[in-house]
Design a protein around this motif. Structure first.
Motif, mmCIF file in Angstrom:
data_model
loop_
_atom_site.group_PDB
_atom_site.id
_atom_site.type_symbol
_atom_site.label_atom_id
_atom_site.label_comp_id
_atom_site.label_asym_id
_atom_site.label_seq_id
_atom_site.Cartn_x
_atom_site.Cartn_y
_atom_site.Cartn_z
ATOM 1 N N UNK A 1 75.721 136.600 37.115
ATOM 2 C CA UNK A 1 74.997 137.867 37.038
ATOM 3 C C UNK A 1 73.551 137.627 36.615
ATOM 4 N N UNK A 2 73.338 136.763 35.664
ATOM 5 C CA UNK A 2 71.979 136.427 35.225
ATOM 6 C C UNK A 2 71.161 135.901 36.406
ATOM 7 N N UNK A 3 71.750 135.003 37.177
ATOM 8 C CA UNK A 3 71.059 134.441 38.337
ATOM 9 C C UNK A 3 70.768 135.510 39.383
ATOM 10 N N UNK B 1 64.552 136.042 31.047
ATOM 11 C CA UNK B 1 64.028 134.692 31.274
ATOM 12 C C UNK B 1 64.204 134.261 32.725
ATOM 13 N N UNK B 2 65.357 134.590 33.309
ATOM 14 C CA UNK B 2 65.612 134.205 34.699
ATOM 15 C C UNK B 2 64.734 135.014 35.653
ATOM 16 N N UNK B 3 64.569 136.298 35.382
ATOM 17 C CA UNK B 3 63.670 137.108 36.208
ATOM 18 C C UNK B 3 62.256 136.549 36.140
ATOM 19 N N UNK B 4 61.784 136.281 34.944
ATOM 20 C CA UNK B 4 60.426 135.753 34.786
ATOM 21 C C UNK B 4 60.270 134.403 35.480
ATOM 22 N N UNK B 5 61.287 133.575 35.393
ATOM 23 C CA UNK B 5 61.229 132.267 36.050
ATOM 24 C C UNK B 5 61.052 132.415 37.558
ATOM 25 N N UNK B 6 61.718 133.423 38.137
ATOM 26 C CA UNK B 6 61.691 133.557 39.582
ATOM 27 C C UNK B 6 60.496 134.360 40.118
ATOM 28 N N UNK B 7 59.860 135.182 39.282
ATOM 29 C CA UNK B 7 58.731 135.981 39.777
ATOM 30 C C UNK B 7 57.377 135.496 39.272
ATOM 31 N N UNK B 8 57.365 134.674 38.233
ATOM 32 C CA UNK B 8 56.103 134.168 37.705
ATOM 33 C C UNK B 8 55.461 135.096 36.696
ATOM 34 N N UNK C 1 72.350 140.156 21.955
ATOM 35 C CA UNK C 1 71.087 140.318 22.690
ATOM 36 C C UNK C 1 70.799 139.136 23.606
ATOM 37 N N UNK C 2 71.595 138.094 23.526
ATOM 38 C CA UNK C 2 71.340 136.881 24.310
ATOM 39 C C UNK C 2 71.411 137.142 25.813
ATOM 40 N N UNK D 1 57.454 137.689 26.212
ATOM 41 C CA UNK D 1 56.389 137.999 27.162
ATOM 42 C C UNK D 1 56.588 139.242 28.001
ATOM 43 N N UNK D 2 57.397 140.194 27.554
ATOM 44 C CA UNK D 2 57.639 141.410 28.332
ATOM 45 C C UNK D 2 56.345 142.204 28.510
#
Length: 405
Positions: free
Chosen positions: A145-147, A205-212, A197-198, A247-248
């Protein structure tokens, strides 16, 4: 104040301080593909001059729907129509963010083959007839789901959307992980506030990794669940701090679930200030400088500008008003109030009227009228809307399951 631009931490700029908060549109096909009706709806809203449009309830997994007619973004098969949807807003100067969501247990009976959640906790008696008890998610399912959140966000960026919002409120899966009532795990995903909250932080973190870093990523978060043993204000503040450290770009503050309703009894002092969650926003502002959006309760230009001047709010979120008056921002940005006012939607059935689900059904019908090129009916009967919605939902559930068979 409403007309002032807002610069986000990553450098993106919203042209003004008005935003359409996410609404449950259910305008996809029963196979969950976006349709031209969504393009038409968002073009209408963008033409009002609003600064930000946030789409509603876009799911990341076709096996996990919240309602019939949800858009699902899990691959690039719908990239052409997604691009049209994005340009319906951006071509008119509005930013458009896709709200990405997973319903978890909050999916009506019969829609999905099964529903998962952090723990196998049943719904309250009032809703047990509508929602099945979920099964506990495995570690492998949590990782997948995270991915999926990250993959969906990357597709949104490719399609030309301006950003994404991660839905961590209103009783859906991420909110379930945050809540000690719904999350009774004792592994790395539960047992303490930090572990609960993890999941949200891993999704971010995964969203940010994939969108920059140059693509806005926001989170919609409950100030509290209004439920015994649920997510509290103190826990919410801690989550906001963690998100800011990560970094939100913006946090939208809301509250409640299907079981409790979104708006709880409002104190007179809060009602006078209009914004339901402004007191919690002030607490957040005292500890972190993140841009804040508050949705719920705003009725007038004066109330909106007062909230912005207070410094507790950076973006005014409108949801129900945008449904009954899709052109409201045109007036608001000129310093005039909308001619429409939000009213409670009642059926006369006490058990139904106490649930947050009822208002979603009524407003979804109005959205369909706008998307078809017409106008909403602000005075439509709540009882009629309930009957019509149940028929549509039942047929939609049947069709959705048949398409998967």
């Amino acid at each position: 104040m409403l007309t002032q631009p807002l610069s986000l931490p990553n450098g993106a700029v919203l042209r003004n301080r008005l935003a359409k908060a996410a609404t449950s549109e259910t305008l996809a096909t029963y196979a969950n593909h976006p349709t031209p009706n969504l393009v038409r709806l968002y073009r209408r809203w963008a033409s009002s001059g609003i600064g930000l449009l946030i789409t509603g309830n876009v799911m990341i997994d076709r096996r996990a729907l919240g309602e019939p007619g949800n858009v699902v973004i899990e691959d690039e098969c719908d990239l052409p129509i997604l691009t049209q949807w994005a340009h319906a807003a951006t071509d008119q100067g509005a930013a458009i963010w896709v709200q990405l969501n997973h319903p978890g247990k909050q999916s009506t009976k019969g829609l999905n083959a099964s529903n998962l959640a952090p723990s196998a906790v049943p719904f309250s008696k009032d809703l047990a007839a509508l929602f099945d008890t979920p099964r506990e998610a495995t570690t492998a399912e949590i990782t997948e789901i995270i991915q999926r959140f990250g993959r969906s966000a990357a597709i949104c960026k490719k399609a030309g959307f301006s950003g994404v919002q991660i839905h961590a409120a209103h009783g859906y899966l991420i909110n379930q992980f945050l809540s000690p009532h719904h999350n009774q795990r004792n592994d790395e995903w539960g047992g303490t506030p930090e572990k609960r909250s993890r999941f949200l932080l891993a999704v971010y973190a995964e969203v940010r990794r994939q969108v920059g870093s140059d693509f806005p990523v926001a989170v919609k978060l409950n100030s509290a669940d209004f439920q015994r043993g649920g997510f509290t204000e103190e826990e919410s503040l801690a989550v906001v701090r963690a998100l800011v450290d990560a970094g939100i770009d913006l946090v939208e503050i809301s509250g409640g679930t299907y079981e409790t309703g979104v708006a709880q009894p409002i104190k007179a002092s809060t009602q006078a200030r209009e914004a339901y969650f402004i007191e919690f926003a002030e607490k957040v502002r005292a500890v972190v400088p993140v841009p804040l959006m508050v949705t719920g309760g705003f009725r007038s230009v004066a109330g909106m500008n007062a909230a912005l001047r207070s410094g507790a709010v950076d973006v005014v979120g409108l949801a129900r008003l945008m449904v009954i008056d899709p052109d409201a921002p045109t007036a608001l940005l000129q310093g005039q109030d909308s001619k429409q006012s939000v009213r409670p939607i009642k059926t006369g059935i006490k058990q139904i009227d106490g649930l947050g689900l009822m208002e979603i059904l009524w407003y979804s019908l109005q959205l369909k009228r706008i998307a078809a090129g017409g106008n909403p009916r602000p005075d439509e009967s709540g009882l009629w809307a309930l009957v019509k919605s149940l028929v549509i939902s039942g047929w939609g559930t049947f069709r959705t399951r048949r398409l998967r068979a």
